[in-house]
Design a protein around this motif. Sequence first.
Motif, short mmCIF file in Angstrom:
data_model
loop_
_atom_site.label_atom_id
_atom_site.label_comp_id
_atom_site.label_asym_id
_atom_site.label_seq_id
_atom_site.Cartn_x
_atom_site.Cartn_y
_atom_site.Cartn_z
N SER A 118 46.87 45.94 30.08
CA SER A 118 47.84 46.67 29.27
C SER A 118 49.09 45.82 29.07
CB SER A 118 48.22 47.99 29.94
OG SER A 118 48.80 47.75 31.20
N SER A 132 41.30 46.79 33.83
CA SER A 132 42.15 47.29 32.76
C SER A 132 43.25 46.28 32.46
CB SER A 132 42.77 48.64 33.14
OG SER A 132 41.76 49.61 33.39
N ASP A 181 43.81 47.65 26.29
CA ASP A 181 44.55 48.52 25.37
C ASP A 181 44.67 47.88 23.98
OD1 ASP A 181 44.83 50.23 27.45
OD2 ASP A 181 46.99 49.92 27.74
N ASN A 216 38.61 47.61 30.08
CA ASN A 216 39.35 48.37 29.08
C ASN A 216 40.63 47.61 28.74
OD1 ASN A 216 40.15 50.64 27.42
ND2 ASN A 216 41.63 51.11 29.03
N GLN A 253 36.40 48.92 37.47
CA GLN A 253 36.96 48.81 36.12
C GLN A 253 38.14 47.85 36.10
OE1 GLN A 253 39.12 52.12 34.10
NE2 GLN A 253 37.73 51.71 32.39
#
Length: 623
Positions: free
Chosen positions: A122, A120, A83, A81, A118
Amino acid sequence: GMTELALGTEVTPEQLEYLGTIKHAADSLLTLINDILDLSKIEAGHLALDTIPFSLRDMVGDTVRTLSSIAIDKGLTLTMNIDDDVFDGVIGDPGRLRQVLVNLIGNAIKFTHVGSIQLSVSVDEVLGDNRIRLGFSITDTGIGIPKSKQEAIFAAFAQVDGSSTRAYGGTGLGLTIANQIATAMGGELTVESAVGRGTTFAFDAVFGSLEHDDALGVELDVSSADIVVLVVSSDSERRRALTEVCRQGSLSPVACETPRDAAARRRSIQASADVKRAILLDTVDSVADATALDGIEELKGMPVVVLGTSGQRGDGAFMTKLGISGYLTRPVSPSDIIEAIRLVAADEPPGELVTKHWLRERRPRLNVLLADDSATNRQLAVRLLEKRGHCVAVACNGLEAYEALAVSDFDVVLMDVQMPVLDGLKATERIREREALHGGRIPIVALTAHAMEGDRQRCLDAGMDAYVSKPFIAEELFATVENLGRYGANGCEPPPEPEQLPEGGSWIESGLMQFGGSIELLGEIAGLFRQEYPDLMSRIGEGIDAAAMVDVAKAAHTLKGSSSVIGATTVQTLAAELEQAAKVDDLELATARYRELTTVLAGLEDTLQEVEEKASRAMAGQV
């Protein structure tokens, strides 16, 4: 290296995807291995980071795809993921970032049996001077780490379970290296975990940004580059592949999605006047995209090489009218792409449209002297270079190479470092001493399986001009030989084309891919290895009986290199362990590895013989 050859053959789109995945995975693993070998330099505080532009989403996505098959095999879900406000175009070290991610995600997969992992990404902070701090976290649903062990795991060689019966392998170096890389990138690696509730590793790192207008004036560090290539392609997979091709050809690529993106990146490269620039345009519609490129003021005057899907009548004339410097239609080899870029970006470019036919007709044919004590390595290098159109003479040790140069003219020398009688370093020193008395200087390229920076420097200090690692990457070998030997070419007649695989030879085809489809080369390499390894094993056995560990190490080193060429990974691993055992005078371990090698090679004998027989029948048209 063999995957490189396979990618240069005619394959289906599905095979191309599989081979591409293999190559990306191999590149990641090689980067990781080299970094581990370089651990002493990292711990000494001499870690050097690259400063190059790259696509963050492409790099992260590629890393996740490479590891996803391992997760799937364990029944796990691996997701990422990023952002929306994370800048895609960043400046930093993609190789070091990939190493940290591979290590952390790999650990998460290893210690997770049910659930998911996961990744991530950002934005933690937008800094001044066009810099950003990005945060990366890898969260798993695995077994967790006890609180008492969380600080110790960052120490070298430490394991959560340090017992001799631990269920999980590993050296304990990964987190130490990842932690030091994160620190060098301006961040910190942390861990949060509870036993039975999973683990989250997080780190932050500072990057330059290429995503917004005020970042376009940032000066990219291309001081060590000779040619910067704007790689323009709307397809992320092809853009990534072409970027890697350029890197292997010792070019400095800058990935761009569109011609307008290329114009923005062009403004961001404020290199010295000595740095040349070129554009590599990968296109589906050659005419339309080349026309669009021609209308962008910032890119005018830069030489352009266009890669077209298929050539149409009149395309060449149209490209010439637009001022395009090179037009290569698919299928095209990586070496043709590299050569075309170097030609059009030269101080004196050809002055006419460079095409595949143009390259073949004008490619210099060099006289190459190859010095290597391994018959298998010699034959592979000879056939690769001969298929390229060069003439190759061979020497089995440094003394033979030294004597050959006294009676014959060559354009370049490929010199193995470890050889009997006279090694490559001493042979080079003798050659340079003779040149100091009589004049002249022949380019000498070191060939070695060593990966440490200190070994590279030793080669240069001995008087060598360049360095190629074994096993060979074909494009790196071609680029190095031709760049060094181009201007001293004596010229030679090209050898006849080798026989190719006939239709229907599907069993052999998978084995032939790694040797460029040559029937002769497959049979020769298998046969040479069969002839070579009994003598090497005999020398190892005699050395062990006499406790002559120096002789054992030399023979094991040669066996390690020869087995790597044919892809005998078990033999290669055992030979490497035997070599190391001999170097530290561990007679017991050396004897154990010798016995294991004897068993493995006996089992390999039938397979090698079968390959030779099938190759022979294929040449006779019986397969």
